[in-house]
Write a protein that holds these residues in place. Sequence first.
Motif, mmCIF file in Angstrom:
data_model
loop_
_atom_site.group_PDB
_atom_site.id
_atom_site.type_symbol
_atom_site.label_atom_id
_atom_site.label_comp_id
_atom_site.label_asym_id
_atom_site.label_seq_id
_atom_site.Cartn_x
_atom_site.Cartn_y
_atom_site.Cartn_z
ATOM 1 N N GLY A 1 -17.106 68.899 38.648
ATOM 2 C CA GLY A 1 -18.516 69.171 38.405
ATOM 3 C C GLY A 1 -18.717 69.689 36.994
ATOM 4 N N ALA A 2 -19.941 69.571 36.512
ATOM 5 C CA ALA A 2 -20.237 69.942 35.126
ATOM 6 C C ALA A 2 -20.184 71.454 34.901
ATOM 7 C CB ALA A 2 -21.607 69.411 34.732
ATOM 8 N N ASN A 3 -20.399 72.226 35.958
ATOM 9 C CA ASN A 3 -20.413 73.687 35.831
ATOM 10 C C ASN A 3 -20.086 74.300 37.193
ATOM 11 O OD1 ASN A 3 -22.935 73.756 37.356
ATOM 12 N ND2 ASN A 3 -23.894 73.014 35.474
ATOM 13 N N ARG A 4 -20.066 75.615 37.266
ATOM 14 C CA ARG A 4 -19.701 76.272 38.529
ATOM 15 C C ARG A 4 -20.680 75.959 39.649
ATOM 16 N NH1 ARG A 4 -17.217 82.256 37.254
ATOM 17 N NH2 ARG A 4 -15.390 81.473 36.140
ATOM 18 N N LEU A 5 -21.946 75.852 39.323
ATOM 19 C CA LEU A 5 -22.930 75.518 40.349
ATOM 20 C C LEU A 5 -22.654 74.125 40.909
ATOM 21 C CD1 LEU A 5 -25.460 76.089 41.991
ATOM 22 C CD2 LEU A 5 -26.812 75.286 40.034
ATOM 23 N N ASP A 6 -22.427 73.158 40.032
ATOM 24 C CA ASP A 6 -22.107 71.799 40.492
ATOM 25 C C ASP A 6 -20.839 71.791 41.337
ATOM 26 O OD1 ASP A 6 -24.288 70.727 39.178
ATOM 27 O OD2 ASP A 6 -23.112 69.899 37.513
ATOM 28 N N ARG A 7 -19.817 72.524 40.882
ATOM 29 C CA ARG A 7 -18.554 72.543 41.626
ATOM 30 C C ARG A 7 -18.730 73.199 42.987
ATOM 31 N NH1 ARG A 7 -16.779 73.151 36.262
ATOM 32 N NH2 ARG A 7 -16.591 75.408 36.305
ATOM 33 N N GLY A 8 -19.508 74.251 43.055
ATOM 34 C CA GLY A 8 -19.765 74.902 44.333
ATOM 35 C C GLY A 8 -20.504 73.995 45.298
ATOM 36 N N GLN A 9 -21.510 73.292 44.789
ATOM 37 C CA GLN A 9 -22.265 72.363 45.636
ATOM 38 C C GLN A 9 -21.383 71.212 46.094
ATOM 39 O OE1 GLN A 9 -25.470 71.745 42.780
ATOM 40 N NE2 GLN A 9 -26.853 72.940 44.067
ATOM 41 N N GLN A 10 -20.535 70.714 45.212
ATOM 42 C CA GLN A 10 -19.618 69.628 45.569
ATOM 43 C C GLN A 10 -18.627 70.086 46.638
ATOM 44 O OE1 GLN A 10 -19.768 66.488 44.776
ATOM 45 N NE2 GLN A 10 -17.808 65.838 45.595
ATOM 46 N N THR A 11 -18.096 71.286 46.489
ATOM 47 C CA THR A 11 -17.166 71.830 47.483
ATOM 48 C C THR A 11 -17.836 71.949 48.840
ATOM 49 O OG1 THR A 11 -15.919 73.026 45.801
ATOM 50 C CG2 THR A 11 -15.736 73.841 48.078
ATOM 51 N N PHE A 12 -19.075 72.454 48.855
ATOM 52 C CA PHE A 12 -19.830 72.585 50.093
ATOM 53 C C PHE A 12 -19.994 71.230 50.774
ATOM 54 C CE2 PHE A 12 -23.799 72.633 52.499
ATOM 55 C CZ PHE A 12 -23.666 73.784 53.259
ATOM 56 N N GLU A 13 -20.423 70.225 50.013
ATOM 57 C CA GLU A 13 -20.654 68.890 50.583
ATOM 58 C C GLU A 13 -19.354 68.253 51.079
ATOM 59 O OE1 GLU A 13 -23.533 67.655 51.395
ATOM 60 O OE2 GLU A 13 -24.585 69.334 50.472
ATOM 61 N N GLU A 14 -18.274 68.434 50.340
ATOM 62 C CA GLU A 14 -16.997 67.879 50.776
ATOM 63 C C GLU A 14 -16.497 68.562 52.049
ATOM 64 O OE1 GLU A 14 -14.033 67.534 47.717
ATOM 65 O OE2 GLU A 14 -15.471 66.644 46.324
ATOM 66 N N ALA A 15 -16.647 69.875 52.128
ATOM 67 C CA ALA A 15 -16.236 70.599 53.335
ATOM 68 C C ALA A 15 -17.065 70.160 54.533
ATOM 69 C CB ALA A 15 -16.363 72.108 53.113
ATOM 70 N N LYS A 16 -18.357 69.964 54.321
ATOM 71 C CA LYS A 16 -19.236 69.504 55.400
ATOM 72 C C LYS A 16 -18.818 68.112 55.878
ATOM 73 C CE LYS A 16 -23.799 68.593 54.761
ATOM 74 N NZ LYS A 16 -25.221 68.926 54.500
ATOM 75 N N ALA A 17 -18.465 67.243 54.951
ATOM 76 C CA ALA A 17 -18.039 65.890 55.311
ATOM 77 C C ALA A 17 -16.717 65.909 56.081
ATOM 78 C CB ALA A 17 -17.910 65.027 54.055
ATOM 79 N N VAL A 18 -15.774 66.730 55.646
ATOM 80 C CA VAL A 18 -14.486 66.836 56.348
ATOM 81 C C VAL A 18 -14.712 67.339 57.770
ATOM 82 C CG1 VAL A 18 -12.308 68.133 56.446
ATOM 83 C CG2 VAL A 18 -13.052 67.100 54.297
ATOM 84 N N ALA A 19 -15.550 68.362 57.915
ATOM 85 C CA ALA A 19 -15.839 68.895 59.249
ATOM 86 C C ALA A 19 -16.458 67.822 60.141
ATOM 87 C CB ALA A 19 -16.760 70.110 59.148
ATOM 88 N N ALA A 20 -17.390 67.060 59.605
ATOM 89 C CA ALA A 20 -18.041 66.005 60.390
ATOM 90 C C ALA A 20 -17.030 64.932 60.788
ATOM 91 C CB ALA A 20 -19.185 65.391 59.596
ATOM 92 N N ASP A 21 -16.179 64.525 59.843
ATOM 93 C CA ASP A 21 -15.169 63.496 60.125
ATOM 94 C C ASP A 21 -14.203 63.925 61.218
ATOM 95 O OD1 ASP A 21 -16.248 61.838 58.196
ATOM 96 O OD2 ASP A 21 -14.705 62.281 56.687
ATOM 97 N N ARG A 22 -13.917 65.207 61.281
ATOM 98 C CA ARG A 22 -12.923 65.705 62.231
ATOM 99 C C ARG A 22 -13.545 66.313 63.485
ATOM 100 N NH1 ARG A 22 -8.350 67.883 57.989
ATOM 101 N NH2 ARG A 22 -8.218 65.888 56.920
ATOM 102 N N GLY A 23 -14.861 66.287 63.563
ATOM 103 C CA GLY A 23 -15.539 66.830 64.732
ATOM 104 C C GLY A 23 -15.499 68.343 64.813
ATOM 105 N N TRP A 24 -15.326 68.999 63.678
ATOM 106 C CA TRP A 24 -15.269 70.449 63.631
ATOM 107 C C TRP A 24 -16.663 71.024 63.430
ATOM 108 C CZ3 TRP A 24 -10.987 70.777 59.342
ATOM 109 C CH2 TRP A 24 -9.764 70.354 59.866
#
Length: 63
Positions: A9-32
Amino acid sequence: MTDAATRQGANRLDRGQQTFEEAKAVAADRGWPFNWTLLHADDVGHSARGMLQNEAMTEAMGF
């Protein structure tokens, strides 16, 4: 700023938002369950103290 950080991400805010979205996607993929909440703390800049003392943060943490 490093190449590795910029790829996340371009900055800490972008990286934080990207981390959030990736974690949400992993949880959805695994049924968590996904119980994270993304908060935006306005006007704290690059300050850890400012973030931890921000009203949104203290309210979310139950302080």
